[in-house]
Motif scaffolding. Structure first.
Motif, PDB file in Angstrom:
ATOM      1  N   ALA A 111       0.738  -1.320   0.067  1.00 29.28           N
ATOM      2  CA  ALA A 111      -0.488   0.235  -0.105  1.00 29.28           C
ATOM      3  C   ALA A 111       0.599   1.086  -0.362  1.00 29.28           C
ATOM      4  CB  ALA A 111      -0.639   0.265   1.226  1.00 29.28           C
ATOM      5  N   ASN A 112       2.153   1.264   0.559  1.00 29.23           N
ATOM      6  CA  ASN A 112       2.658   2.510   0.953  1.00 29.23           C
ATOM      7  C   ASN A 112       3.244   3.116  -0.443  1.00 29.23           C
ATOM      8  OD1 ASN A 112       2.218   2.815   3.887  1.00 29.23           O
ATOM      9  ND2 ASN A 112       3.834   2.100   4.158  1.00 29.23           N
ATOM     10  N   GLU A 113       4.015   1.426  -1.441  1.00 30.53           N
ATOM     11  CA  GLU A 113       4.079   1.508  -2.391  1.00 30.53           C
ATOM     12  C   GLU A 113       3.572   2.285  -3.208  1.00 30.53           C
ATOM     13  OE1 GLU A 113       6.409  -1.423  -3.711  1.00 30.53           O
ATOM     14  OE2 GLU A 113       7.699  -1.938  -2.034  1.00 30.53           O
ATOM     15  N   ILE A 114       1.910   1.967  -3.476  1.00 30.11           N
ATOM     16  CA  ILE A 114       1.118   2.485  -4.488  1.00 30.11           C
ATOM     17  C   ILE A 114       0.936   3.830  -4.610  1.00 30.11           C
ATOM     18  CG2 ILE A 114      -1.093   2.142  -4.917  1.00 30.11           C
ATOM     19  CD1 ILE A 114      -0.572  -0.762  -4.381  1.00 30.11           C
ATOM     20  N   VAL A 115       1.100   4.424  -2.260  1.00 28.09           N
ATOM     21  CA  VAL A 115       0.604   5.088  -2.408  1.00 28.09           C
ATOM     22  C   VAL A 115       1.286   6.634  -3.019  1.00 28.09           C
ATOM     23  CG1 VAL A 115       0.325   7.220  -0.874  1.00 28.09           C
ATOM     24  CG2 VAL A 115      -1.176   4.991  -0.420  1.00 28.09           C
ATOM     25  N   GLU A 116       2.762   6.061  -3.204  1.00 29.55           N
ATOM     26  CA  GLU A 116       3.687   7.445  -3.853  1.00 29.55           C
ATOM     27  C   GLU A 116       3.882   7.304  -5.083  1.00 29.55           C
ATOM     28  OE1 GLU A 116       7.676   5.876  -2.427  1.00 29.55           O
ATOM     29  OE2 GLU A 116       6.727   5.398  -0.034  1.00 29.55           O
ATOM     30  N   GLU A 117       4.083   6.047  -5.582  1.00 25.26           N
ATOM     31  CA  GLU A 117       3.739   5.564  -6.700  1.00 25.26           C
ATOM     32  C   GLU A 117       2.288   6.686  -7.850  1.00 25.26           C
ATOM     33  OE1 GLU A 117       3.320   1.990  -9.154  1.00 25.26           O
ATOM     34  OE2 GLU A 117       5.146   1.544  -7.362  1.00 25.26           O
ATOM     35  N   ALA A 118       1.261   6.382  -6.561  1.00 26.50           N
ATOM     36  CA  ALA A 118       0.016   7.631  -7.885  1.00 26.50           C
ATOM     37  C   ALA A 118       0.036   9.605  -7.039  1.00 26.50           C
ATOM     38  CB  ALA A 118      -1.610   7.340  -6.857  1.00 26.50           C
ATOM     39  N   GLU A 119       0.922   9.506  -6.833  1.00 23.16           N
ATOM     40  CA  GLU A 119       0.434  10.827  -5.571  1.00 23.16           C
ATOM     41  C   GLU A 119       0.879  11.387  -6.999  1.00 23.16           C
ATOM     42  OE1 GLU A 119      -0.443  12.964  -2.423  1.00 23.16           O
ATOM     43  OE2 GLU A 119      -0.226  10.456  -2.389  1.00 23.16           O
ATOM     44  N   ASN A 120       1.556  11.668  -7.272  1.00 22.73           N
ATOM     45  CA  ASN A 120       1.908  13.210  -8.647  1.00 22.73           C
ATOM     46  C   ASN A 120       0.680  12.704  -9.944  1.00 22.73           C
ATOM     47  OD1 ASN A 120       2.478  10.834  -9.746  1.00 22.73           O
ATOM     48  ND2 ASN A 120       4.241  11.021 -11.398  1.00 22.73           N
ATOM     49  N   LEU A 121      -0.562  12.231  -9.761  1.00 29.01           N
ATOM     50  CA  LEU A 121      -1.452  11.848 -10.190  1.00 29.01           C
ATOM     51  C   LEU A 121      -2.255  12.550  -9.725  1.00 29.01           C
ATOM     52  CD1 LEU A 121      -1.125   8.722 -11.825  1.00 29.01           C
ATOM     53  CD2 LEU A 121      -0.349  10.659 -13.414  1.00 29.01           C
ATOM     54  N   LYS A 122      -2.260  12.550  -8.443  1.00 31.19           N
ATOM     55  CA  LYS A 122      -3.391  13.240  -7.982  1.00 31.19           C
ATOM     56  C   LYS A 122      -4.055  14.878  -8.519  1.00 31.19           C
ATOM     57  CE  LYS A 122      -3.377   9.846  -4.546  1.00 31.19           C
ATOM     58  NZ  LYS A 122      -3.483   9.491  -2.642  1.00 31.19           N
ATOM     59  N   LEU A 123      -5.121  15.404  -8.096  1.00 24.43           N
ATOM     60  CA  LEU A 123      -5.876  15.927  -8.265  1.00 24.43           C
ATOM     61  C   LEU A 123      -6.557  16.617  -6.872  1.00 24.43           C
ATOM     62  CD1 LEU A 123      -7.000  16.617 -11.951  1.00 24.43           C
ATOM     63  CD2 LEU A 123      -4.694  17.957 -10.732  1.00 24.43           C
ATOM     64  N   TYR A 124      -7.722  17.970  -6.979  1.00 22.85           N
ATOM     65  CA  TYR A 124      -8.040  18.093  -5.496  1.00 22.85           C
ATOM     66  C   TYR A 124      -9.186  18.780  -4.891  1.00 22.85           C
ATOM     67  CZ  TYR A 124      -3.549  16.241  -3.610  1.00 22.85           C
ATOM     68  OH  TYR A 124      -2.859  15.191  -3.457  1.00 22.85           O
ATOM     69  N   PRO A 125     -10.568  19.304  -4.585  1.00 22.87           N
ATOM     70  CA  PRO A 125     -11.320  20.160  -4.610  1.00 22.87           C
ATOM     71  C   PRO A 125     -10.626  21.425  -4.419  1.00 22.87           C
ATOM     72  CG  PRO A 125     -11.453  18.345  -2.418  1.00 22.87           C
ATOM     73  CD  PRO A 125     -10.140  18.347  -3.413  1.00 22.87           C
ATOM     74  N   SER A 126     -11.436  22.591  -4.808  1.00 23.30           N
ATOM     75  CA  SER A 126     -10.308  23.745  -4.522  1.00 23.30           C
ATOM     76  C   SER A 126     -11.149  24.786  -3.900  1.00 23.30           C
ATOM     77  CB  SER A 126     -10.400  23.997  -6.069  1.00 23.30           C
ATOM     78  OG  SER A 126     -11.629  24.635  -6.790  1.00 23.30           O
ATOM     79  N   GLY A 127     -10.876  25.518  -3.507  1.00 22.61           N
ATOM     80  CA  GLY A 127     -11.350  26.619  -2.722  1.00 22.61           C
ATOM     81  C   GLY A 127     -10.998  26.727  -1.274  1.00 22.61           C
ATOM     82  N   ASN A 128     -12.418  27.073  -0.496  1.00 20.04           N
ATOM     83  CA  ASN A 128     -12.701  26.192   0.826  1.00 20.04           C
ATOM     84  C   ASN A 128     -13.700  25.816   0.565  1.00 20.04           C
ATOM     85  OD1 ASN A 128     -11.688  28.752   1.873  1.00 20.04           O
ATOM     86  ND2 ASN A 128     -13.174  30.145   0.637  1.00 20.04           N
ATOM     87  N   VAL A 129     -13.037  24.880   0.851  1.00 20.95           N
ATOM     88  CA  VAL A 129     -13.739  23.021   1.193  1.00 20.95           C
ATOM     89  C   VAL A 129     -14.397  22.631   2.367  1.00 20.95           C
ATOM     90  CG1 VAL A 129     -13.602  20.710   0.530  1.00 20.95           C
ATOM     91  CG2 VAL A 129     -11.932  22.550  -0.200  1.00 20.95           C
ATOM     92  N   TYR A 130     -15.790  23.268   2.319  1.00 19.62           N
ATOM     93  CA  TYR A 130     -16.958  22.633   3.115  1.00 19.62           C
ATOM     94  C   TYR A 130     -17.634  21.018   3.298  1.00 19.62           C
ATOM     95  CZ  TYR A 130     -16.759  27.635   4.209  1.00 19.62           C
ATOM     96  OH  TYR A 130     -16.129  29.021   4.250  1.00 19.62           O
ATOM     97  N   ARG A 138     -12.242  22.276   5.462  1.00 24.98           N
ATOM     98  CA  ARG A 138     -10.901  20.904   5.156  1.00 24.98           C
ATOM     99  C   ARG A 138     -10.446  21.384   3.886  1.00 24.98           C
ATOM    100  NH1 ARG A 138     -12.774  15.084   6.379  1.00 24.98           N
ATOM    101  NH2 ARG A 138     -10.915  15.210   5.732  1.00 24.98           N
ATOM    102  N   ASP A 139      -8.832  20.837   4.411  1.00 24.03           N
ATOM    103  CA  ASP A 139      -7.803  21.030   3.954  1.00 24.03           C
ATOM    104  C   ASP A 139      -8.305  20.137   2.493  1.00 24.03           C
ATOM    105  OD1 ASP A 139      -4.945  21.465   2.644  1.00 24.03           O
ATOM    106  OD2 ASP A 139      -3.676  19.959   3.573  1.00 24.03           O
ATOM    107  N   PRO A 140      -7.959  20.593   1.136  1.00 24.09           N
ATOM    108  CA  PRO A 140      -8.068  20.080   0.031  1.00 24.09           C
ATOM    109  C   PRO A 140      -7.519  18.598  -0.394  1.00 24.09           C
ATOM    110  CG  PRO A 140      -8.077  22.409  -1.074  1.00 24.09           C
ATOM    111  CD  PRO A 140      -8.187  21.797   0.768  1.00 24.09           C
ATOM    112  N   VAL A 141      -6.281  18.420   0.562  1.00 26.41           N
ATOM    113  CA  VAL A 141      -5.591  17.052  -0.030  1.00 26.41           C
ATOM    114  C   VAL A 141      -6.271  15.794   1.217  1.00 26.41           C
ATOM    115  CG1 VAL A 141      -3.046  16.276   1.158  1.00 26.41           C
ATOM    116  CG2 VAL A 141      -3.444  18.594   0.385  1.00 26.41           C
TER     117      VAL A 141
END
Length: 183
Positions: A111-130, A138-141
């Protein structure tokens, strides 16, 4: 839109959407907020259940927070959806299914190896997140991983967002009638 605004100088811009429409509303608002013609107006974007659409560097910058408000309900699958989060989930499922042993340590290492590989492909919700119904920002991350739950698809429906927003409205009205200030 430009012609309408030119003919109506008092108009402001409010872009709103749900699901894919929320992703479009987010990106359109951010594009218009940088355009000299549009940024001279008051411009806001509200995104309900938007798919993740911006990089981590842009997700919670002051610029993005000024223009975008994202609403996420519970474990909404779509609000955690990006190439990176789907890749991570898919790779975990494949690798855990092919694991040579059932030891927790081996599975955690995979699981840890996969998380590292996929991290640079991630996008996030933006702005003020409720995050509803938790009534917290919440922090978008924190929405970078898909949460598996019974309701992960159901909560995405517009009627669910509407019902939760009505609950928040009621709480706000009650607090206002009691002169309770928000912190």
């Amino acid at each position: 839109v430009k012609t309408t605004l030119e003919n109506n100088w008092g108009y402001s811009i409010f872009v709103c959407g749900h699901s894919l429409g929320a992703g479009v509303a987010t990106l359109l608002t951010l594009i218009w907020a940088r355009d000299p013609f549009f940024k001279q107006r008051s411009i806001r974007g509200i995104a309900y259940g938007a798919p993740c659409s911006v990089c981590p560097e842009l997700a919670s910058t002051p610029f993005t927070r000024k223009y975008i408000t994202s609403i996420v309900l519970d474990d909404d699958f779509v609000s955690r959806l990006s190439v990176g989060s789907v890749t991570e989930l898919w790779m975990k499922a494949i690798n855990l299914g092919q694991a040579k042993s059932d030891s927790v340590e081996d599975h955690q290492e995979i699981a840890n190896e996969i998380v590292e590989e996929a991290e640079n492909l991630k996008l996030y919700p933006s702005g003020n997140v409720y995050h509803l119904p938790h009534n917290s920002t919440r922090d978008p991350v924190s929405f970078s991983r898909i949460n598996i739950s019974r309701s992960m698809f159901l909560v995405h429906m517009p009627n669910r967002y509407h019902a939760e927003i009505l609950k928040v409205k009621k709480v706000v009205q009650e607090r206002n009638s009691q002169n309770i200030l928000w912190k």
